[in-house]
Design a protein around this motif. Structure first.
Motif, PDB file in Angstrom:
ATOM      1  N   ALA A  11       0.333  -4.984  -6.284  1.00 24.38           N
ATOM      2  CA  ALA A  11      -0.521  -4.495  -6.009  1.00 24.38           C
ATOM      3  C   ALA A  11      -0.562  -4.450  -4.557  1.00 24.38           C
ATOM      4  O   ALA A  11      -0.287  -3.095  -3.465  1.00 24.38           O
ATOM      5  N   ASN A  12       0.041  -4.617  -4.144  1.00 24.90           N
ATOM      6  CA  ASN A  12      -0.418  -5.396  -2.682  1.00 24.90           C
ATOM      7  C   ASN A  12       1.134  -4.717  -1.880  1.00 24.90           C
ATOM      8  O   ASN A  12       0.654  -4.115  -0.640  1.00 24.90           O
ATOM      9  N   SER A  59       0.869 -10.720 -10.230  1.00 25.41           N
ATOM     10  CA  SER A  59       0.270  -9.202 -10.173  1.00 25.41           C
ATOM     11  C   SER A  59       0.140  -8.262  -9.157  1.00 25.41           C
ATOM     12  O   SER A  59       0.018  -7.095  -8.618  1.00 25.41           O
ATOM     13  N   GLU A  60      -1.030  -9.801  -8.562  1.00 23.37           N
ATOM     14  CA  GLU A  60      -1.445  -9.014  -7.265  1.00 23.37           C
ATOM     15  C   GLU A  60      -0.779  -8.895  -5.740  1.00 23.37           C
ATOM     16  O   GLU A  60      -0.882  -7.785  -5.318  1.00 23.37           O
ATOM     17  N   LYS A  93      -0.067 -14.669  -7.064  1.00 18.08           N
ATOM     18  CA  LYS A  93       0.071 -14.315  -8.372  1.00 18.08           C
ATOM     19  C   LYS A  93       0.581 -12.802  -8.319  1.00 18.08           C
ATOM     20  O   LYS A  93       0.738 -12.250  -7.779  1.00 18.08           O
TER      21      LYS A  93
END
Length: 228
Positions: free
Chosen positions: A40-41, A36-37, A34
């Protein structure tokens, strides 16, 4: 998005991080990645993640599906067998050429790379392959082939080696780290330095074949599918 160009250093950093995670099995085969995930991470832009994943797609480590995003490339027994058969042919070709052409500097590099490999613990405290050992293992096999005299052969063997590396955590799941691989590397080193091309070819074939057999057992008992 602002339309600003993404710094190449950012994309490179994301690419290296994701590549290492795919090769070490932290992202399982066919797991959805993913964007977006991940962004962010890693605290990076979606664009940097997308560019990194596109690079991994071009290497065959990740697949891209229209409207469905990215996934880690699948693994299979059929792919493994084909990969190992081609890898054996290529590794033996490089090894024979290196034994015929290698000079004293090559011999010293083979000895030094084996010394580093033999002196590095294979297993990490978490139960996976130690990163230092993985790096030393990659370098040992590269050095054995390095005097082949063909940049194209070296590029092709590196590509196959990388794809084989992605399967290695499955071999570990099967043999639980009990296989004593040290003597196999030592015998390869000794045959190369003795300029015994026939024995070196036989040892390399056995070495790769044994690993493939362990991986097949791992494929038969895959971990729980974390596919999203």
């Amino acid at each position: 998005m602002s339309g600003r160009p993404i710094p190449s250093s950012t994309t490179q950093s994301v690419y290296e991080r994701l590549r290492a995670e795919v090769l070490s099995g932290q992202h399982r085969p066919e797991q959805r990645l993913k964007i977006s995930e991940i962004g962010a991470n890693l605290n990076v832009s979606i664009g940097a993640v997308r560019e990194a994943l596109s690079r991994l797609t071009s290497e065959g480590l990740v697949t891209a599906e229209p409207q469905r995003g990215f996934r880690v490339a699948p693994v299979s027994v059929a792919d493994l067998r084909d990969l190992c058969a081609v890898r054996i042919d290529l590794e033996i070709s490089c090894l024979r050429r290196s034994i015929a052409n290698g000079d004293v500097a090559w011999e010293a590099a083979v000895l030094a790379s084996h010394h580093r490999l033999a002196g590095t613990p294979m297993m990490s405290e978490t139960g996976g392959f130690d990163q230092g050992w993985s790096a030393a293992h990659t370098e040992f096999h590269r050095i054995l082939a390095s005097a082949c005299g063909s940049p194209w052969l070296m590029k092709l063997r590196q590509m196959l080696f990388v794809h084989n590396e992605r399967y290695l955590d499955l071999a570990l799941a099967a043999d639980k780290g009990d296989r004593d691989i040290g003597p196999e590397h030592r015998e390869l080193m000794e045959a190369a330095l003795a300029r015994d091309a026939e024995r070196a070819a036989q040892l390399m074939t056995k070495h790769i074949t044994r690993t493939a057999a362990s991986i097949e057992h791992g494929l038969a008992r895959p971990p729980a599918n974390d596919r999203a």
